[in-house]
Design an enzyme around this catalytic site. Structure first.
Site, PDB file in Angstrom:
ATOM      1  CE1 TYR A   1       2.385  11.074  -7.256  1.00 52.95           C
ATOM      2  CE2 TYR A   1       3.408  11.106  -5.058  1.00 52.95           C
ATOM      3  CZ  TYR A   1       2.346  11.856  -6.234  1.00 52.95           C
ATOM      4  OH  TYR A   1       1.618  12.810  -5.834  1.00 52.95           O
ATOM      5  CD  GLU A   2       3.946   3.394 -11.315  1.00 49.06           C
ATOM      6  OE1 GLU A   2       3.125   2.550 -11.044  1.00 49.06           O
ATOM      7  OE2 GLU A   2       3.908   3.695 -12.386  1.00 49.06           O
ATOM      8  CB  SER A   3       9.022   7.050  -8.971  1.00 50.13           C
ATOM      9  OG  SER A   3       8.596   7.982  -7.770  1.00 50.13           O
ATOM     10  N   GLY A   4       9.035   4.731  -6.199  1.00 49.83           N
ATOM     11  CA  GLY A   4       9.833   4.702  -4.863  1.00 49.83           C
ATOM     12  C   GLY A   4       9.689   5.703  -3.830  1.00 49.83           C
TER      13      GLY A   4
END
Lengths: 279, 264, 279, 264
Positions: free
Chosen positions: D60-63
């Site tokens: 996920y682009e949240s890391g």
């Protein structure tokens, strides 16, 4: 997904003559056992990359594994010079050693660029130093917004990275903590990677300060307890300073060194990681 | 270097290295952040933290921010640094996020050679890069410390071998070839503001940037410093004698030295 | 060294009319309490920077605090559009809003460049998109080694960064964990910074996954328990999804919104952090 | 979208969205790493992980790398993602070290508009950037996902409003203006290899890169798909009917949907 192999098999599979090899570990977690295995397997013509080539690279260079060294600081930390490195640079023994020299900031950013899939990195560095004359791949770059001139260095993209970490799980996820240096970047910048570990566990317990390399970013994991000796593995071992001090005398003389190599590396078994230990 | 210089009354005695280390410690102000290399800089910074600068922030290039080592580390990457740090970051981060923007107030550097403009050589001795007379360790973090720290302090033993007219290799830029050179190169820190040796303290002349003797350590003559300098050393009009190490400074320093490399 | 102040004092001291302000927090740890305090203190003409302007920026925009928004994704996550943002862009209500639009990768790298003291960052991005036409500060840059053309974006250097974290100690060292987003970079890129925290403790206990911002890299710390509501603070609170859903109806209409603003922000006390709570 | 399409025997029933989600899940292969946005992509990836692809790595682009959420997250930054991830990294790191070098095999994207070359618009509707008819959320991570993931799969409901001759704004590049365009732009991933809708599956023609109908979902006619497409939709010679959702797929999907946003 990283598979778990013996150290001997991992080196045999991943490290080839002529490869560019980065063994990283900033004072801490230096992959000595893997380095010795590379010597034992008599790899040749390697381009060795490392920010701080210290005793492990002195040993590899003295054993004739390297044709080139890419680095930013070469010494025996707290002790003095690297005699095998000096002998190779100045006298070509046992084989000539080409050098490519950078600063720490430059090397760190070269790994970052490699890990990021970029061809170069930008930093404030090198300006006014003679490194710019000595090293061909340091170039100016102009900011397209401010016109300011900065410095560019090309990405490092080793064929293989070798690092030592505290732990892996059985799926090949790797966990390291304490001073984590530039190892994540070295692994991500390289085409292949070998990680030696102190222990292989069922599950990685959460650990303050830990960096985790997921198994899908690693090629092979090998068990090598004590594999960072004489450097240390935070939580597992402490630095063997006597070894660093005694290296000065051992390495000063070609004959003493050759004897050491024979006794301590060639006739020594792979540090650990036979299949039986992996169970 | 264990020569003991006896000064004044008989019971006051310290080595030249001790005087140098104490002078270096004093150069650090409380609350500053200091980029520390191993050896005398690390000893001096730890001495300062234990005496007049308890809130000194020690940054080691291994990525330990705010290390508070209980014992003197043997290397810049000792475990005690990570264990006692406010934060441990990666090596790229320490250079990019912390050093490069000038967040670390003072950089401490050593030198194999230093010239009148405080340019530093830690790369090689000789005039042929490919065939040096003596190959030294190289740059490490020094070039960017010299470029980006707001202030740089050099700590080095003084001799004509080290204090040379012109360094064989510029590893780290001091004041280049004179006034305005750092600005022209785009170097944002002030560069070396002080060179602390076992004989005295040199500072760049505000007009010429040439290193000028500002202090001699107790018992050291100006002639002795001149004789240990490879160029015609200028002496400041207000030349002072360094305050001798206090009993506290010496006691703390010696206690500290005794802890070197010990497991805390 | 960061000093500990009340939220009201921190905002009053650090946020000035006309400032460029970055409030970060990627879904997690969004500094709502601080944002409301900025509204309460009626700051004007702010350039608001944020990768994901969501409800908090919709509120600031609707309250008339902003003249410009720099962003890469503006929406009410999982719910829909930001009505105050849309109204400001299309109808100029309550004041016109200029926008400067990037991608996430571009914004993240702009913060990295700011944190690194570099004037620009390089990435593989934007190529072929209409963002290049819409946004003036996206430019090509050529690798001085390979000749490859990549994309440069200028550093972000906000006047002030505002973030929310789980903890600080009494010296002002800040600790946050869970999804840490781009907050470290936002703080390091900014001239000043304000960190609101769930709790202030004597000593920061080591915490897996924690990022620590040392006190000397932070300007002010303010206690604001629950200060990330309706987003969450990992280990302290959970996301209040109903708030996000209900925001859609509240924000759709200018009058409903104005009423909400009056009741929930202007007439509400600063979320927390009176000196008595700080003891 | 809750229209229930009844197909064949009476007791088999699923919604068009369920068919779309199941088809999207099936497009993921076990062991791949997948860049996941919230909504149907996240549901599909989690469905795949619970059915045929247990070793699918969710990024996920949240890391959060390798998140294994026990419940369906409400946002890309839910706590359950961090708690169950192999590693949580910063947002700059997820884009620079993981996405940009092509380490994440598949990127899942949605679209407000998509054109015949699978170029994607999530920025605005209208022809004036400064005065759009409808302002949409914008780019987010999509442009670089579309550029750098080795493969991209687009998941979007099909209608003439969405499937347009020409997108109003190119937020993320698909196949540009045709064959060879991605290479010319230096985009290293293959771009969209598949567009999965509630009506069927479209794939770029190997010669022309134009999206061509390769599958219709059970009970959907080619005419219906054509009527929902804003250009003259070509149909593959070997057009197939999507295998209906299995009982297991439906059961797991519905169980998963019921966990959405629940505290695990």
């Amino acid at each position: 997904m990283a598979t778990i192999v013996t150290l001997a098999d991992g080196v045999a599979e991943l490290v080839r003559d002529g490869d560019t090899v980065a063994m990283e570990g900033f004072t801490h977690l230096i992959p000595f056992a893997a380095g010795h295995e590379v010597i034992r397997q008599r790899r040749r013509d390697l381009t060795l990359v490392r920010m701080t080539p210290d005793v492990i690279y002195d040993q590899l260079i003295g054993a004739g594994c390297a044709r080139k060294l890419v680095f930013s600081w070469g010494g025996n930390p707290g002790v003095g010079s690297l005699h095998r490195f000096r002998d190779a640079v100045s006298a070509g023994w046992p084989v000539p050693l080409e050098i490519e020299e950078h600063s720490h900031a430059g090397m760190a950013n070269r790994y970052v660029a490699g890990a990021s899939g970029l061809p170069f990195a930008v930093l404030r560095g090198y300006v006014g130093t003679d490194l710019v004359k000595a090293t061909s791949n340091i170039r100016p770059i102009t900011c397209p917004f401010t016109g300011e001139v900065l410095t560019a260095v090309p990405a490092l993209r080793p064929d293989v990275a070798i690092i030592h970490a505290q732990r892996a799980d059985r799926d090949g996820n790797v966990q390291m903590w304490g001073i984590v240096g530039v190892q994540k970047e070295a692994v991500l910048a390289s085409t292949r990677s070998l990680v030696t570990v102190e222990e292989i566990v069922d599950e990685l317990p959460p650990q303050p300060g830990a960096v985790v390399l997921p198994t899908w970013a690693v090629t092979r994991v090998a068990l090598a307890p004590g594999g960072s000796h004489p450097s240390y593995s935070h939580g597992f071992s402490i630095r063997d300073n006597d070894y660093y001090v005694s290296w000065d005398a051992i390495s000063r003389d070609r004959e003493t060194f050759t004897r050491w190599l024979d006794t301590e590396v060639f006739r020594a078994p792979a540090a650990a990681g036979g299949p039986e230990v992996m169970a | 270097m264990t020569v003991v210089t006896r000064v004044g009354v008989d019971d006051v005695a310290w080595t030249a290295d001790e005087m140098m280390t104490v002078a270096a410690a004093r150069a650090l102000r409380d609350g500053q952040a200091c980029f520390v290399g191993i050896g005398i800089p690390s000893t001096a910074a730890n001495l300062a933290r234990r005496t007049h600068a308890p809130r000194l922030v020690l940054v080691y290039e291994s990525g330990t921010l705010g290390a508070k080592p209980r014992t003197l580390p043997l290397s810049i990457g000792d475990g005690v640094l990570a264990e006692t740090a406010d934060a441990v970051v990666s090596v790229p981060e320490v250079f990019n996020y912390w050093l490069q923007p000038g967040r670390v107030d003072v950089g401490f550097l050593g030198a194999a050679q230093i010239d009148r403009y405080a340019n530093i050589n830690t790369t090689l001795i000789g005039d042929d890069y490919r065939h040096p007379k003596v190959r030294l360790p190289g740059a490490g973090g020094a070039p960017e410390i010299a470029a980006s720290c707001p202030e740089v302090i050099v700590v080095v033993r003084q001799s004509t071998r080290t204090f040379v007219e012109r360094v064989d290799f510029v590893t780290s830029v001091g004041h280049g070839s004179g006034p305005g050179d750092r600005a022209r190169m785009g170097l944002r820190g002030a560069g070396p503001i002080m060179v602390i040796t076992d004989l005295g303290i040199l500072k760049p002349d505000p007009q010429t940037c040439v290193l000028t003797l500002s202090h001699v350590h107790p018992g050291v003559s100006v002639d002795k410093v001149r004789a240990a300098t490879g160029w015609d050393l200028a002496v400041a009009a207000d030349l002072a004698v360094t305050t001798p190490p206090t009993d506290t400074e010496l006691a703390v320093l010696r206690e500290l030295e005794a802890t070197k490399g010990r497991t805390p």
